[in-house]
Design an enzyme around this catalytic site. Sequence first.
Site, PDB file in Angstrom:
ATOM      1  N   GLY A 169       0.809 -18.366   0.606  1.00 13.84           N
ATOM      2  CA  GLY A 169       1.532 -18.304  -0.482  1.00 13.84           C
ATOM      3  C   GLY A 169       2.505 -19.431  -0.712  1.00 13.84           C
ATOM      4  O   GLY A 169       2.963 -20.152   0.437  1.00 13.84           O
ATOM      5  N   ASP A 174       6.889  -7.638  -9.429  1.00 11.81           N
ATOM      6  CA  ASP A 174       5.654  -8.386  -9.253  1.00 11.81           C
ATOM      7  C   ASP A 174       4.699  -7.593  -8.950  1.00 11.81           C
ATOM      8  O   ASP A 174       3.588  -7.748  -8.021  1.00 11.81           O
ATOM      9  CB  ASP A 174       6.051  -9.466  -7.997  1.00 11.81           C
ATOM     10  CG  ASP A 174       4.760 -10.535  -8.375  1.00 11.81           C
ATOM     11  OD1 ASP A 174       4.303 -10.807  -9.192  1.00 11.81           O
ATOM     12  OD2 ASP A 174       4.676 -11.444  -7.108  1.00 11.81           O
ATOM     13  N   LYS A 223       4.774 -12.479   8.351  1.00 13.57           N
ATOM     14  CA  LYS A 223       4.689 -13.262   7.041  1.00 13.57           C
ATOM     15  C   LYS A 223       5.889 -14.195   7.667  1.00 13.57           C
ATOM     16  O   LYS A 223       6.849 -13.945   7.954  1.00 13.57           O
ATOM     17  CB  LYS A 223       5.136 -12.452   5.914  1.00 13.57           C
ATOM     18  CG  LYS A 223       5.394 -13.377   4.724  1.00 13.57           C
ATOM     19  CD  LYS A 223       5.742 -12.663   3.561  1.00 13.57           C
ATOM     20  CE  LYS A 223       4.630 -11.774   2.880  1.00 13.57           C
ATOM     21  NZ  LYS A 223       5.059 -10.972   1.607  1.00 13.57           N
ATOM     22  N   PRO A 231      -2.632  -6.140  -8.998  1.00 12.47           N
ATOM     23  CA  PRO A 231      -3.702  -5.679  -8.063  1.00 12.47           C
ATOM     24  C   PRO A 231      -3.266  -6.309  -6.750  1.00 12.47           C
ATOM     25  O   PRO A 231      -3.828  -5.883  -5.653  1.00 12.47           O
ATOM     26  CB  PRO A 231      -4.794  -5.733  -8.843  1.00 12.47           C
ATOM     27  CG  PRO A 231      -4.605  -5.718 -10.148  1.00 12.47           C
ATOM     28  CD  PRO A 231      -3.100  -6.293 -10.362  1.00 12.47           C
ATOM     29  N   ALA A 232      -3.078  -7.739  -6.845  1.00 10.71           N
ATOM     30  CA  ALA A 232      -3.332  -8.515  -5.413  1.00 10.71           C
ATOM     31  C   ALA A 232      -1.896  -7.725  -4.555  1.00 10.71           C
ATOM     32  O   ALA A 232      -2.180  -8.151  -3.224  1.00 10.71           O
ATOM     33  CB  ALA A 232      -2.969  -9.956  -5.689  1.00 10.71           C
ATOM     34  N   ASN A 233      -1.082  -7.179  -5.156  1.00 13.03           N
ATOM     35  CA  ASN A 233       0.016  -6.652  -4.213  1.00 13.03           C
ATOM     36  C   ASN A 233      -0.280  -5.157  -3.885  1.00 13.03           C
ATOM     37  O   ASN A 233       0.902  -4.633  -3.694  1.00 13.03           O
ATOM     38  CB  ASN A 233       1.321  -7.023  -4.882  1.00 13.03           C
ATOM     39  CG  ASN A 233       1.973  -8.177  -4.849  1.00 13.03           C
ATOM     40  OD1 ASN A 233       1.373  -9.118  -3.848  1.00 13.03           O
ATOM     41  ND2 ASN A 233       2.571  -8.764  -5.578  1.00 13.03           N
ATOM     42  N   VAL A 283       0.571 -15.729   5.892  1.00 11.23           N
ATOM     43  CA  VAL A 283       0.556 -14.420   6.475  1.00 11.23           C
ATOM     44  C   VAL A 283      -0.547 -14.270   7.531  1.00 11.23           C
ATOM     45  O   VAL A 283      -1.400 -15.051   7.260  1.00 11.23           O
ATOM     46  CB  VAL A 283       0.333 -13.283   5.271  1.00 11.23           C
ATOM     47  CG1 VAL A 283       0.466 -11.995   6.006  1.00 11.23           C
ATOM     48  CG2 VAL A 283       1.231 -13.266   4.402  1.00 11.23           C
ATOM     49  N   MET A 297       5.818 -18.883  -0.514  1.00  7.61           N
ATOM     50  CA  MET A 297       6.686 -18.809   0.311  1.00  7.61           C
ATOM     51  C   MET A 297       6.451 -18.762   1.939  1.00  7.61           C
ATOM     52  O   MET A 297       7.120 -18.840   2.763  1.00  7.61           O
ATOM     53  CB  MET A 297       7.492 -17.480   0.012  1.00  7.61           C
ATOM     54  CG  MET A 297       6.614 -16.506   0.500  1.00  7.61           C
ATOM     55  SD  MET A 297       7.676 -14.799   0.013  1.00  7.61           S
ATOM     56  CE  MET A 297       8.797 -14.699   1.338  1.00  7.61           C
ATOM     57  N   GLU A 316       3.524  -3.680   8.795  1.00  6.94           N
ATOM     58  CA  GLU A 316       2.393  -2.745   8.825  1.00  6.94           C
ATOM     59  C   GLU A 316       1.340  -3.891   8.385  1.00  6.94           C
ATOM     60  O   GLU A 316       1.191  -4.368   7.352  1.00  6.94           O
ATOM     61  CB  GLU A 316       2.606  -1.535   8.079  1.00  6.94           C
ATOM     62  CG  GLU A 316       1.465  -0.863   7.904  1.00  6.94           C
ATOM     63  CD  GLU A 316       1.595   0.434   7.073  1.00  6.94           C
ATOM     64  OE1 GLU A 316       0.629   1.276   6.831  1.00  6.94           O
ATOM     65  OE2 GLU A 316       2.799   0.637   6.274  1.00  6.94           O
TER      66      GLU A 316
END
Length: 883
Positions: A21, A124, A41, A127-129, A26, A23, A85
């Site tokens: 992403g 934010d 991350k 669904p992606a999160n 991952v 930032m 996690e």
Amino acid sequence: MALSAGEKLGPYEIIEPIGKGGMGEVYRARDPRLNRDVAIKVSAAEFTERFEREARAVAALNHPNICQIFDVATSPDGFGYLVMEFVEGEAPKGPLPLHEALRIAKQIAEALNEAHEKGITHRDLKPANIKIRPDGTVKVLDFGLAKFDAAVTSVPQSENSPTLSMAATRMGMILGTAAYMPPEQARGKAVDKRADIWAFGVVLHEILTGERIFQGEDVTETLASVVKEQPKLDSVPFEVRRLLKKCLEKDPKKRLRDIGDVWELLEAAPQPTEAAARAVIEVPVPAPRSRLPWVVATAFALGLAALAFLHFGEKPPAEQPLVRLDVDLGPDVSLVPISQPPTSVVISPDGTRLVYIAGNPPALFLRRLDQPKATELPGTGGAADPFFSPDGQWVGYIAGGKINKISIEGGAVVPLADTSQTGGVAWGEDGSVVFPLGFGKGLGRIPPAGGPPATLTEVASGELAHGLPQILPGGKAVLFVAVSAPPDVDKDTIEVVTLSDRRRKVVVRGGITPHYLPSGHLIYNNKSTLFAVPFDLDKLETRGNAVPILDDMRVHGPTSAGQYDVSRNGTLVYRKRRGGVAGNLMTIQWVDAAGKRDPLLVKPGVYTAPRLSPDGKRVALAIEDGSGRNIWVYDLAHDALNRLTSSGVNDVPVWTPDGRYIVFSSLGNAISWTRSDGAGQPQPLIQSKILSVPWSVTPDGKRLAYMEIAGLPQIRTAPLEDRNGQLKAGQPEQFLKDQFIDQSPTFSLDGRWLAYDSTESGHREVYVRAFPPPASGQGGKWQISNSGGGYPVWSPDRRTLLYSSGDQEMAVNYSVRGDTFETEKPRVWIAKLGGSDPTLSPDGKRLAVLGPVDAPAVPVQDHEVVFLQNFFDELRRKVPVAK
């Protein structure tokens, strides 16, 4: 800061990248201290404000529905990283049944409630999160945009933390965030926990309907939709409309204030019985491991729509958007390697069933697409090239030197015809069957009334074979591929032959795996790219230029045939390319009995069949690239590769005992040889139109054992002689002739015995026989493995026979008394090979194995396919057919 598999970041060992992403990146990693996988991350720079914000936010929360944070640290290069996690699962996708959507939504709401009580607004949520673990647990991730309420939480924050980084340039990320933010956030105003309540309503609507409630072609249009348009709730169940309306109030003052109150709105609507309501909201139902069940419900509906159109003459809905679904068939599924056969996955004409080849030995598995599990079709061991009957009630396949069929409901296997080769079978509406007659031959056709096949085509000069036929609508012509000799997809031609006069006509040059579709298109592939071109069915010719449609298709290694199929209602299914030219990127590693691993050939490549030289200093192997599959030799001491062949499809190199020559399979010549030092040119050794695979040479170098694959693989041997630097073969002899799959013939170190594997028992097992076989043909036979086995190898200690069984390497002690071969109980020698194609070192202490680049300890396994729904509509948009 890019990291590779095997690298260390602090105490953590990187396994694989899992996301990237604005930032940072991952990674999945291993914490050896606690023996668990974690997600790391890594910041794109030194610790950023957003990075610190996420660390503080997650650390302040402790809830089963929120991803936990384990560690915060800085790399030696100054890059910050969070250790969290590792959540294995998928983002929620709709449409889902009401009870399932509410089960997911309840856990999301509980996670948000925990955050809000600690004074944290996610800002934010989308669904992606959100991830749903295989056990059904929902996890909310990524608090990188979190805002802290100073009146509630003691966690410090910056006053100028952004709500949306408009500097982000990746359209998908901007749209994804913009589509879920409330109007006040879209206007750049201050937000509070009611922003999460808005996003919760948008997410719940999406998982109920499968559609975004606010959309636009770019970020500006999406934000305008959020600010101006009133949400339409007609497509959601009545029970949740009041709930969603309260969550999606544009004025935050009128919006629901506390996420914990959301279920009161649901309870105010008409409810089922108390027990049913409890089951809907409270009982955790395990989430499916893949999206296939609901995908298939869509496919099934489309199939019915297509059938209704055919029956009643009504037009189906036109111009539906293309839907791509990457489907995991399940970890228990292991599709056959891409090297065999040319066809491995097919879909029924109505689009409701999938048939694929999997297992060891390979067999046919049928899966109704509205069911979670596949069923093995009994009696189909050794199956290749599956195909459906026109009515979809039968599955045909090639096995045992015959074309067979079996009902989709199971039952007895019914033979249709004899055949010596795979290469595709066409079943016509009138009951006729067209299929390849073998290498060096054309197509044969069995008429509707049955009987022996009549020759339909004959190979011409420069052609190896004809295959992959399709009987065109109307039954007057057959589409097929003329395979060049040696095989080269750029030289292959797609042709039609008319049944009335058997005239051939070239329609495409440089293509393979043709399919004519009801949309009026001819599709075919060249390597991994699928092309489409309009096709005139009356004139039997293409119109206009071919257009590439997709470029990630896996292809059959030896022939480049595309691994795909299409239903009549417009669903395309294919196997996706997984790195490399046409297969998996691999490395070669040493592995010993203790499980210790050391690199042998670390440079990734599409490798097959590595074989160590007699002195252990070189490795012969096949490497696939843009020009085909060729034989190379790797020099361990100098870390250098030397190419021995330059074109065609070459595979399975075998060293002569003196290390001077390499014998290998060469499609078009059967078996060839070349000097291992690269001097001279490859020469034919055994010429035949039948595919043949060499396997071992006697210790004195005077006999070659190989497999001849004409239907069922059978073992042959041939005399060898070195005539002044020229390797010559004598007349081949049949070693064993039966109705089983016999392969991997390996001579013992004294040349007295031949070990091989066979499906004689119904499963693949290892056997030993005397060599040469007694003239009476009544020589002894000893079964070595007892729970499945293959690829036998004789240890240099002359008292141990090794073989592979699953991901284990087994060892069997043996002794010889006269003409009797005596064995002890098999034992595990290497508990986890972590790869394929093992080859034994000259000292017998370790094996060299092929392994995937990103997971050297995991055996190669393929259980993924791609579905493209509404494929015909996509073709009409991209490749219009002239009226």
